[in-house]
Design an enzyme around this catalytic site. Structure first.
Site, PDB file in Angstrom:
ATOM      1  N   HIS A 154       0.676  -1.221   0.139  1.00  0.00           N
ATOM      2  CA  HIS A 154       0.007   0.012   0.014  1.00  0.00           C
ATOM      3  C   HIS A 154       0.905   1.375   0.108  1.00  0.00           C
ATOM      4  CE1 HIS A 154       0.830  -0.573   4.506  1.00  0.00           C
ATOM      5  NE2 HIS A 154       0.932   0.838   4.363  1.00  0.00           N
ATOM      6  N   HIS A 201      -5.971  -2.238   4.127  1.00  0.00           N
ATOM      7  CA  HIS A 201      -5.823  -1.003   3.490  1.00  0.00           C
ATOM      8  C   HIS A 201      -4.984  -1.289   2.200  1.00  0.00           C
ATOM      9  CE1 HIS A 201      -2.366  -0.906   5.688  1.00  0.00           C
ATOM     10  NE2 HIS A 201      -1.930   0.291   5.593  1.00  0.00           N
ATOM     11  N   HIS A 216       4.900   7.125   2.658  1.00  0.00           N
ATOM     12  CA  HIS A 216       5.682   6.063   2.331  1.00  0.00           C
ATOM     13  C   HIS A 216       4.886   5.086   1.545  1.00  0.00           C
ATOM     14  CE1 HIS A 216       2.984   4.280   5.791  1.00  0.00           C
ATOM     15  NE2 HIS A 216       2.935   3.337   5.016  1.00  0.00           N
ATOM     16  N   HIS A 248       0.898  -1.255  15.111  1.00  0.00           N
ATOM     17  CA  HIS A 248      -0.126  -0.446  15.006  1.00  0.00           C
ATOM     18  C   HIS A 248      -1.405  -0.611  15.742  1.00  0.00           C
ATOM     19  CE1 HIS A 248       2.431   2.058  11.950  1.00  0.00           C
ATOM     20  NE2 HIS A 248       1.947   0.934  10.898  1.00  0.00           N
ATOM     21  N   TYR A 257       9.109   1.789  10.142  1.00  0.00           N
ATOM     22  CA  TYR A 257       9.285   2.732   8.996  1.00  0.00           C
ATOM     23  C   TYR A 257      10.594   3.084   9.026  1.00  0.00           C
ATOM     24  CZ  TYR A 257       4.266   3.556   9.358  1.00  0.00           C
ATOM     25  OH  TYR A 257       2.827   3.466   9.111  1.00  0.00           O
ATOM     26  N   GLU A 267       8.128   1.123   4.377  1.00  0.00           N
ATOM     27  CA  GLU A 267       7.609   0.464   5.504  1.00  0.00           C
ATOM     28  C   GLU A 267       7.771  -1.055   5.231  1.00  0.00           C
ATOM     29  OE1 GLU A 267       3.539   0.207   8.250  1.00  0.00           O
ATOM     30  OE2 GLU A 267       3.355   0.491   6.088  1.00  0.00           O
TER      31      GLU A 267
END
Length: 309
Positions: A154, A201, A216, A248, A257, A267
């Site tokens: 993503h 996502h 990112h 997260h 990251y 990431e």
């Protein structure tokens, strides 16, 4: 879920300051597979388990950042339909001819209110993952070279007008909202996470005053252990790490990251839950954004909000 429109993130083209240093980094440290170079000076990479020709393209420039982010769609009829839908919504589109990018068919490009260029395409040469399609092994030699992510997972893009961006992705492209962070006044979204699949996502956006910024590009890892191994490799190669290893709260993904030699953040990511379009979106209040970003420390890292390319 049936995937009949936008299938997945397909490619990102990123600007770098030193092409040779970046090639070495992405090939030898991140462990991407180089698949070609073109007359424009662009260098093409894929992750080891991706089957299409390329997913990450770099070019040398005076400033770092992202040129465009592309999504693969089901077929040419879908590409035509989505272009018509984008135009009906009021967005101008540009057709980029097949072959302008190596081994890639026609692309439909449009600009978001956030300033980002987004592309849709239906065709890209399948080069495979080196394992074949009959009685394949679970992995090959490419998986052992560098960090070796599975795929481009993503992107997170920073820019203005993300409420309108969300409408375009949901109402026109068929994405759905998975999670959001509210602004401090609780009235609008400071960031949104959107999916076209049952991944947690496929693209995310955060409100930011300057248009067209890259936060990112994210590369999927197989396990928490592989994320930790990625951290070891980063340290061995003196890669500048931003955040992590951590988990997260938003998405439940595990992450590190870090920055490439040009200052583009990337990431290494794994995990996350599996949403569906009928799920109610999850909401995070701004005062709990720190826990959403770094669940163990409950810390809203300053760099996450301010450092972009």
């Amino acid at each position: 879920m049936a995937m009949t429109g936008v299938l997945r993130p397909g490619h990102a083209q990123v600007r770098v300051l030193d092409l040779e240093a970046s090639i070495k980094f992405y090939r030898d440290v991140l462990g991407l597979v180089e698949t070609g170079r073109d007359a424009q000076g662009r260098v093409y990479f894929k992750c080891w388990d991706e089957r299409d020709h390329s997913s990450y393209v770099i070019r040398e420039a005076d400033s770092a950042g992202i040129d465009f982010f592309g999504f693969k769609v089901l077929d040419k009829a879908t590409l035509d339909r989505l272009e018509a839908d984008l135009r009906a919504y009021g967005l101008a589109t540009t057709r980029i001819p097949a072959g302008e990018m190596l081994e890639t068919g026609e692309r439909v490009r449009f600009q978001l209110p956030s300033g980002h260029l987004i592309e849709l395409y239906a065709e890209k040469t399948a080069v495979g993952n080196g394992l074949g399609t009959t009685n394949p092994a679970p992995w090959g030699a490419s998986r052992e070279h560098g960090i070796a992510p599975i795929r481009l997972d993503h992107g997170l893009l920073y820019g203005p007008n993300i409420a309108e961006v969300q409408k375009i992705f949901v109402d026109v492209l068929g994405f759905y909202l998975v999670e959001r962070v509210l602004t401090e006044d609780g009235q609008t979204s400071a960031a949104v996470w959107l999916s076209c699949s049952h991944k947690v996502h496929d693209i995310a956006f955060a409100e930011y005053p300057e248009p067209g910024k890259l936060h990112h590009c994210s590369f999927l890892m197989e396990s928490w252990e592989s994320v930790l191994r990625a951290g070891d490799i980063m340290s061995m190669n003196k890669v500048a790490v931003d955040i992590g290893p951590t988990r997260h709260g938003i998405t439940r993904g595990c992450t590190i990251y870090a920055w490439d030699p040009s200052g583009n953040r990337f990431e290494t990511f794994m995990g996350g839950y599996h949403p569906y379009p009928d799920y109610e979106p999850l909401t995070w209040t701004f005062d709990n954004f720190g826990q959403g970003l770094d669940y163990p420390q409950r810390k809203l890292h300053e760099t996450f909000l301010t450092v972009v390319t």
